[in-house]
Design a protein around this motif. Structure first.
Motif, mmCIF file in Angstrom:
data_model
loop_
_atom_site.group_PDB
_atom_site.id
_atom_site.type_symbol
_atom_site.label_atom_id
_atom_site.label_comp_id
_atom_site.label_asym_id
_atom_site.label_seq_id
_atom_site.Cartn_x
_atom_site.Cartn_y
_atom_site.Cartn_z
ATOM 1 N N PHE A 1 45.784 -6.279 -31.104
ATOM 2 C CA PHE A 1 46.754 -5.753 -31.759
ATOM 3 C C PHE A 1 47.591 -4.245 -31.372
ATOM 4 C CE2 PHE A 1 46.047 -1.786 -34.087
ATOM 5 C CZ PHE A 1 45.955 -2.084 -35.146
ATOM 6 N N LEU A 2 47.320 -4.424 -29.926
ATOM 7 C CA LEU A 2 47.828 -3.138 -30.122
ATOM 8 C C LEU A 2 49.767 -3.563 -29.989
ATOM 9 C CD1 LEU A 2 46.210 -1.664 -27.280
ATOM 10 C CD2 LEU A 2 46.629 -0.371 -28.915
ATOM 11 N N ARG A 3 49.721 -4.994 -29.162
ATOM 12 C CA ARG A 3 51.450 -4.647 -28.595
ATOM 13 C C ARG A 3 52.049 -5.651 -30.275
ATOM 14 N NH1 ARG A 3 50.554 -9.918 -26.286
ATOM 15 N NH2 ARG A 3 50.809 -11.150 -27.202
ATOM 16 N N MET A 4 51.024 -6.237 -31.154
ATOM 17 C CA MET A 4 51.524 -6.568 -32.508
ATOM 18 C C MET A 4 52.246 -5.310 -33.464
ATOM 19 S SD MET A 4 49.277 -8.212 -36.067
ATOM 20 C CE MET A 4 48.320 -6.900 -36.058
ATOM 21 N N ARG A 5 50.971 -4.216 -33.431
ATOM 22 C CA ARG A 5 51.897 -2.636 -33.901
ATOM 23 C C ARG A 5 53.155 -1.952 -33.186
ATOM 24 N NH1 ARG A 5 47.356 2.155 -34.924
ATOM 25 N NH2 ARG A 5 48.621 2.924 -36.286
ATOM 26 N N GLN A 6 53.381 -2.072 -32.031
ATOM 27 C CA GLN A 6 53.963 -1.911 -31.043
ATOM 28 C C GLN A 6 55.920 -2.432 -31.464
ATOM 29 O OE1 GLN A 6 54.714 -2.038 -27.474
ATOM 30 N NE2 GLN A 6 54.308 0.261 -26.965
ATOM 31 N N GLU A 7 55.513 -3.636 -31.628
ATOM 32 C CA GLU A 7 56.671 -4.618 -32.174
ATOM 33 C C GLU A 7 56.966 -4.367 -33.300
ATOM 34 O OE1 GLU A 7 58.591 -5.695 -30.125
ATOM 35 O OE2 GLU A 7 59.396 -7.337 -30.868
ATOM 36 N N ALA A 8 56.124 -4.257 -34.213
ATOM 37 C CA ALA A 8 56.039 -4.163 -35.889
ATOM 38 C C ALA A 8 57.060 -2.890 -36.254
ATOM 39 C CB ALA A 8 55.158 -4.053 -36.444
ATOM 40 N N GLU A 9 56.371 -1.245 -35.662
ATOM 41 C CA GLU A 9 57.303 0.307 -35.864
ATOM 42 C C GLU A 9 58.426 -0.185 -35.152
ATOM 43 O OE1 GLU A 9 54.070 2.292 -33.561
ATOM 44 O OE2 GLU A 9 53.228 2.511 -35.329
ATOM 45 N N ARG A 10 58.653 -0.781 -34.532
ATOM 46 C CA ARG A 10 60.186 -0.537 -33.559
ATOM 47 C C ARG A 10 60.957 -1.140 -34.351
ATOM 48 N NH1 ARG A 10 63.694 -4.217 -30.500
ATOM 49 N NH2 ARG A 10 62.642 -5.800 -30.506
ATOM 50 N N ILE A 11 61.333 -2.546 -35.114
ATOM 51 C CA ILE A 11 61.642 -3.362 -36.668
ATOM 52 C C ILE A 11 61.859 -2.202 -37.411
ATOM 53 C CG2 ILE A 11 62.243 -6.238 -36.893
ATOM 54 C CD1 ILE A 11 60.416 -6.729 -35.526
ATOM 55 N N THR A 12 60.860 -2.358 -37.920
ATOM 56 C CA THR A 12 60.800 -1.328 -39.171
ATOM 57 C C THR A 12 61.954 0.031 -39.284
ATOM 58 O OG1 THR A 12 58.716 -0.947 -38.802
ATOM 59 C CG2 THR A 12 58.870 -1.828 -40.383
ATOM 60 N N GLY A 13 61.581 0.845 -37.620
ATOM 61 C CA GLY A 13 62.590 1.393 -37.867
ATOM 62 C C GLY A 13 64.018 1.470 -37.159
ATOM 63 N N GLN A 14 64.238 0.382 -36.632
ATOM 64 C CA GLN A 14 65.455 0.091 -36.480
ATOM 65 C C GLN A 14 65.739 -0.457 -37.749
ATOM 66 O OE1 GLN A 14 66.267 -3.284 -33.948
ATOM 67 N NE2 GLN A 14 66.803 -3.204 -32.522
ATOM 68 N N ILE A 15 65.378 -1.353 -38.569
ATOM 69 C CA ILE A 15 66.091 -0.833 -40.260
ATOM 70 C C ILE A 15 66.289 -0.297 -41.139
ATOM 71 C CG2 ILE A 15 65.678 -2.664 -42.222
ATOM 72 C CD1 ILE A 15 65.081 -5.022 -40.513
ATOM 73 N N GLY B 1 66.295 2.912 -39.856
ATOM 74 C CA GLY B 1 66.655 3.715 -39.782
ATOM 75 C C GLY B 1 68.554 3.720 -40.270
ATOM 76 N N LEU B 2 69.125 2.599 -40.248
ATOM 77 C CA LEU B 2 70.233 2.047 -40.553
ATOM 78 C C LEU B 2 70.798 3.153 -42.260
ATOM 79 C CD1 LEU B 2 72.038 -0.241 -39.689
ATOM 80 C CD2 LEU B 2 71.352 -1.619 -40.938
ATOM 81 N N ARG B 3 72.423 3.837 -42.073
ATOM 82 C CA ARG B 3 72.746 4.766 -42.827
ATOM 83 C C ARG B 3 73.901 3.367 -43.039
ATOM 84 N NH1 ARG B 3 70.881 7.290 -47.399
ATOM 85 N NH2 ARG B 3 72.890 7.629 -47.722
ATOM 86 N N LEU B 4 74.583 3.055 -44.696
ATOM 87 C CA LEU B 4 75.894 2.682 -45.126
ATOM 88 C C LEU B 4 76.878 3.868 -45.900
ATOM 89 C CD1 LEU B 4 74.848 -1.082 -45.738
ATOM 90 C CD2 LEU B 4 75.249 -0.079 -43.076
#
Lengths: 540, 504
Positions: free
Chosen positions: B154-168, B170-173
């Motif tokens: 669970f811990l690993r899954m959560r970390q990964e999901a947070e990282r990816i959503t954060g990246q997207i 944070g994007l501004r166009l």
């Protein structure tokens, strides 16, 4: 923005209307008042040559405003001041009413009634309309400001002065300039779509948007950065600079071309629509602030405009009028008070009555049929209604207390057939009046409880009038129930607050239509009438 | 990491045979579907099935009552409600994932869905940490949840999901639109038109809404822009696709079941608060272990009627030792059926482990509720209808004869199509049957003859007032007051005395 021409701190609304106003309108003949207010008296020099076409809006405005009583002397004199300004500057109120009518007509043609609220609809057509409405508001307010500036010094009423000041504050020079800039920048949209230019190159503005990719990579969180219509005509240094900055601030820049006629092109147009829509909807606070204003301005101006017409009708019949005064609850006095509805209907100057009923809380009028009793009661009722909405009163002078809880309970002759259904209805109406009595109540009873025997009717009338009087209700009654009137007369005490009037009748049976202080008349004058109408026919 | 814990359901410790069954027969007779419909509307999510999930025994009622008391105590409701909101958001993300067509979009929605799942349970666990919980159900669930969240996977899954959503996110166009082309750039633009608008109209609260927001898929323009942008930024979206492949199945069955079942308590609590705001009482009922005690309810009312906004009259009831059955008579439309329904509702909500619609109540451990209401709209009349009535009645009589059963029976207007004489005899036989069994109940009838001398029967009457008006009060049998008359003036309340009173 508020008009506040009717009240110092509120707009006209349907709240606080008279109870069962349709009875009051019918009993006092107010339809004629509304009608007269809606028609201009057209003169050529001194001579009246015609009446203008009736203006239904004026009629309905009078109905709306007159049927909501004012609550105190301050409210009444607030309107009176404005009204007397209008009497002095008739051209101003005429122009104010004409102008506000024009604005609304123009707005109606833009679909005011269909959408009602500007700035919230979602089709290109509606957007163009909204742009026009925005333009209309800006133009109209500018014009209104000018009108006020023109008459500024001659208007003395607090209501007019305060409105002028509010207008200058709420539609400030700064706001006016900003709105004109916005209108210039989005005007292209209205022009493009209206002229139906499709193939031709259109001078579209450059629109710069910021956005992010949320909810499954869809474009979201838009920020409008720039709308530049004039960029192609001339490039000013500031805009060149910002353009350069735009290019520099991005790390990478990619060009996507949008070929004409593709789905992408249609969607790009939607995006453009959304941008203009967004700008217009941002103007909503301005639109909302003035949305109700023109409607109220027209309605309120209409009331004073109608009052000026009414004045002309009175002048035409030589019926004098005055600015009535507010007194204590037990004050009621007047000189040469006239029933002007009859005057207008029959085109003559009616007989006036003068009375001082100060300190009296119950008035009982008896006497000759066809002697003007009902007319007299109506003239008091009419004056009371006019006085309580700030209008002029058809008298040399008139002073009375203020009775927002005002009721009429009239039985017309044709109604008085004896049947229990009618009595039931009469009692039911009386009971509803009792339910709605307030602290300052006045009840006019005209031939009430006639739909039963004299004896029964007298008992009912006695009980009800006595209970009302003891509860502090001011009662003015015209009655043919002589046992009731006599009983009241017999029971009165020294310094009584009950007064008795009677229709004057000369020795020869001739009526003067004037009321005089008199004990209840014990003989009915039906016989006189019989003599007059039938007696002579067959004796001669 | 401790050993793997077990958790079944927040509605029952063990699987009940009632789960998933069609709703009990008494539901519509007692107008409970109207109440449940109102509860559903107030709550805004489907919970009807949970109210059909009838407890198998008293232990289950007790298990639920403990949980409901926890929900009513300070703190827990808000935490659970927040949890439900987050889970709803997750369900919406899931729905979007299923509807969109583009694979990349699906992957991005999936990452978001997983992140919302992790957040919802993470926040729930944090919220439950400090709370003192009295119920076995909530305590065991908390333990189970903590163990699950501490798991490596669970811990690993959560970390990964947070990282990816954060990246997207944070994007501004920056899009620059010039008649036939759009220039895309990454970063912030330097314009300020929004600021100018804000300054002109400080009151405006408008948002620039995307014209393509209603369409979950990417429209051609968005796809085109994204395609162009992706060419230069490939690595950005690869992670999302990898995550989707790795964590396709990621949920825990017990947790998902908890999330749907907890709505039972929350929806009722919310409904109860609303109704209390409108002046209606609810009581945490006492459970009577022995039938030597008296069953009672103070201020009992028909909850369905209360929901409908019509006027509601509350009544008291008591069944003393040895009293078994009410026989309720009185005028038509006098509140008889309403009272009978309110008794049935009392027992239902008690058995469901919830609060009951009364000021106070004490209730026996019934094993089931049986109702018999004559079907007004039935096309059958005369003998056909009577037959159908008797058949339904036979089922109830049979159920009451089974060992260990302790029924609560509500019978409304039996045998209306039979002759009076027959109806009396049949009614008496029915009553005798129930008096001889272990049950309690009420029998509503227009036949005064059924009020009997048997000590087990209690006669009730719907009362009239002095003017002959219905009062909707139900009392132990008494006679009605006489009716008075009035004159026309009096009827309009215009006699001198009446006026003095009205105008005082």
């Amino acid at each position: 923005m508020n008009a506040y021409l009717l009240y110092r701190e509120k707009e006209q609304s349907a709240e606080g209307r008279y109870f069962e106003e349709k009875n009051i309108i019918r009993d006092l003949g107010l339809e004629t008042v509304f009608w007269a207010a809606s028609r201009d008296v057209i003169r050529e020099g001194e001579k009246v040559i015609a009446l203008g076409e009736p203006d239904p809006f004026l009629e309905s405005a009078m109905r709306k405003v007159m049927m909501v009583p004012l609550m105190n002397a301050g409210e009444i004199s607030y309107r009176q001041e404005i009204l007397w300004d209008c009497f002095a500057e008739e051209a101003f109120i005429e122009e104010l009413y004409r102008f506000s009518t024009e604005v609304l007509t123009c707005w109606d043609s833009l679909g005011r009634k269909a959408g009602d609220k500007a700035g919230s609809r979602n089709t290109p057509g509606a957007l163009i309309t909204d742009i026009h409405v925005l333009q209309l508001f800006v133009t109209s307010l500018t014009r209104l400001k000018k009108l006020f500036a023109e008459y500024g010094n001659r208007l003395r009423a607090e209501g007019f002065r305060a409105m002028h000041a509010r207008l200058c504050e709420e539609f400030s020079e700064e706001l006016s300039c900003s709105l004109e800039r916005i209108l210039r920048e989005i005007a292209f949209y209205a022009r493009d779509h209206e002229e139906g230019i499709t193939g031709k190159m259109v001078n579209k503005p450059r629109i710069v948007l910021g956005c992010s990719l949320a909810d499954g990579l869809k474009m979201a969180d838009f920020r409008l950065e720039e709308v530049d219509t004039e960029i192609k005509k001339y490039r000013n240094p500031a805009s060149m600079l910002s353009r350069a900055q735009n290019y520099l601030s991005g790390k990478t820049k990619i060009l996507a071309s949008i070929p004409r006629g593709t789905a992408q092109a249609a969607q790009a147009e939607q995006l453009e629509f959304a941008a203009v829509r967004y700008i217009v909807s941002c103007c909503e606070p301005f639109l909302n602030a003035f949305n109700g204003f023109f409607v109220q301005l027209r309605l309120q101006a209409a009331f004073y405009r109608g009052a000026v017409n009414l004045k002309h009708h009175m002048e035409r019949m030589d019926i004098g009028f005055c600015r009535p005064g507010a007194g204590e609850q037990d004050v009621l006095r007047f000189r040469e008070l006239k029933e002007f509805v009859m005057g207008i209907e029959q085109r003559r100057n009616p007989v006036g009555n003068s009375c001082c009923l100060d300190g009296k809380n119950l008035l009982i009028v008896t006497g000759a049929n066809q002697g003007g009793k009902s007319t007299f009661l109506r003239s008091v009722g009419l004056a009371q209604i006019c006085f309580q909405c700030g209008l002029q009163v058809a008298a040399e002078s008139f002073e009375s207390g203020i009775f927002p809880a005002f009721f009429t309970h009239f039985t017309r002759r044709e109604d008085s057939a004896m049947n229990s259904g009618r009595l039931d209805e009469e009692l039911g109406r009386m009971s509803r009046i009792v339910d709605n009595l307030g602290g300052q109540s006045m009840v006019l009873l005209n031939e009430s409880f006639a739909s039963t025997t004299e004896k029964e009717g007298s008992v009912i009338a006695y009980d009800i009038v006595k209970a009302l009087k003891e509860a502090g209700v001011k009662v003015l009654t015209v009655t043919h129930l002589l046992s009731f009137a006599q009983r009241m007369y017999d029971e009165r005490e020294e310094d009584s607050d009950v007064e008795f009037l009677s229709a004057q009748r000369m020795e020869d049976g001739r009526r003067t239509f004037r009321m005089t202080l008199h004990a209840p008349e014990l003989t009915s004058f039906g016989l006189d009438l019989y003599e007059e109408i039938i007696g002579t026919q067959f004796s001669g | 990491m401790g050993e793997k814990l077990e958790f079944t359901s927040i509605l029952d410790r063990e699987e009940s045979p009632w789960r998933g069954k069609a709703f009990p027969a008494f539901f519509s007779d007692l107008n409970l579907n109207q109440v449940i419909e109102r509860i559903r509307l107030e709550w805004g999510e489907e919970v009807t099935g949970l109210y059909h999930y009838f407890p198998a025994d008293g232990a289950c009622s007790d298990y639920r009552r403990e949980v409901f008391r926890d929900v009513k105590a300070e703190g827990l409701y808000e935490i659970l409600r927040g949890f439900c909101r987050e889970m709803k958001e997750r369900r919406e993300a899931m729905g979007r994932k299923e509807t969109v067509k583009a694979a990349l979009q699906k992957a991005v929605w999936h990452v978001r869905e997983v992140k919302l799942y992790c957040d919802a349970f993470g926040n729930l666990s944090a919220g439950l940490q400090g709370l003192s919980l009295g119920s076995r159900g909530m305590r065991e669930f908390r333990e189970y949840l903590e163990a699950y969240l501490a798991g490596e996977g669970f811990l690993r899954m959560r970390q990964e999901a947070e990282r990816i959503t954060g990246q997207i996110e944070g994007l501004r166009l920056v899009l620059t639109y010039e008649s036939d082309r759009i220039i895309i750039a990454q970063g912030e633009a330097a314009g300020s038109y929004d600021d100018f608008l804000k300054k002109c109209f400080p009151g405006h609260k408008k948002q620039f809404v995307s014209p393509f927001g209603a369409e979950p898929d990417l429209v051609e323009l968005e796809a085109e822009l994204l395609k162009a942008f992706r060419k230069r930024n490939q690595e950005l979206f690869l992670d999302a696709e990898r995550f989707f492949a790795e964590y396709g199945e990621y949920t825990d069955a017990a947790l998902i079941r908890f999330a749907s079942e907890i709505g039972f308590y929350l929806s009722f609590y919310r409904f109860e608060q609303k109704m209390k705001g409108r002046g209606f009482s609810f009581a945490d009922p006492r459970t009577l272990e022995s039938s030597c005690e008296e069953m009672y309810a103070k201020g009992l009312y028909d909850l369905a009627l209360a929901c409908s906004g019509r006027e509601v009259v509350a009544n008291d009831m008591v069944l003393r030792r040895d009293e078994k059955f009410y026989v309720l008579t009185g005028p038509n439309q006098g509140g008889k059926t309403t009272f009978a329904r309110s008794l049935g509702q009392l027992v239902y909500f008690f058995m469901m482990g919830l609060d009951v619609p009364a000021e106070a109540a004490g209730i026996y451990r019934f094993t089931n509720i049986m109702t018999h209401f004559s079907v007004e709209e039935s096309v059958e009349t005369g003998r056909g209808k009577l037959r159908e009535e008797l058949e339904r009645l036979a089922d109830i009589m049979a159920a009451s004869s089974r060992g260990n059963s302790f029924l609560f029976v509500v019978i409304n207007e039996l045998f209306t199509t039979a002759a009076n004489y027959d109806a009396c005899i049949m009614g008496r036989r029915v009553l005798e049957h129930f008096l001889g069994r272990e049950c309690r109940g009420i029998y509503v009838t227009h036949l005064k003859e059924l009020e009997g001398a048997d000590p087990g029967l209690v006669s009730l009457r719907a009362m009239l007032d002095g003017q002959g008006n219905r009062t909707f009060r139900i009392e132990r049998s008494a006679e009605d007051a006489p009716v008075s008359a009035g004159s026309l003036v009096g009827r309009h309340r215009l006699t001198y005395e009446q006026l003095k009173e009205r105008l005082s």
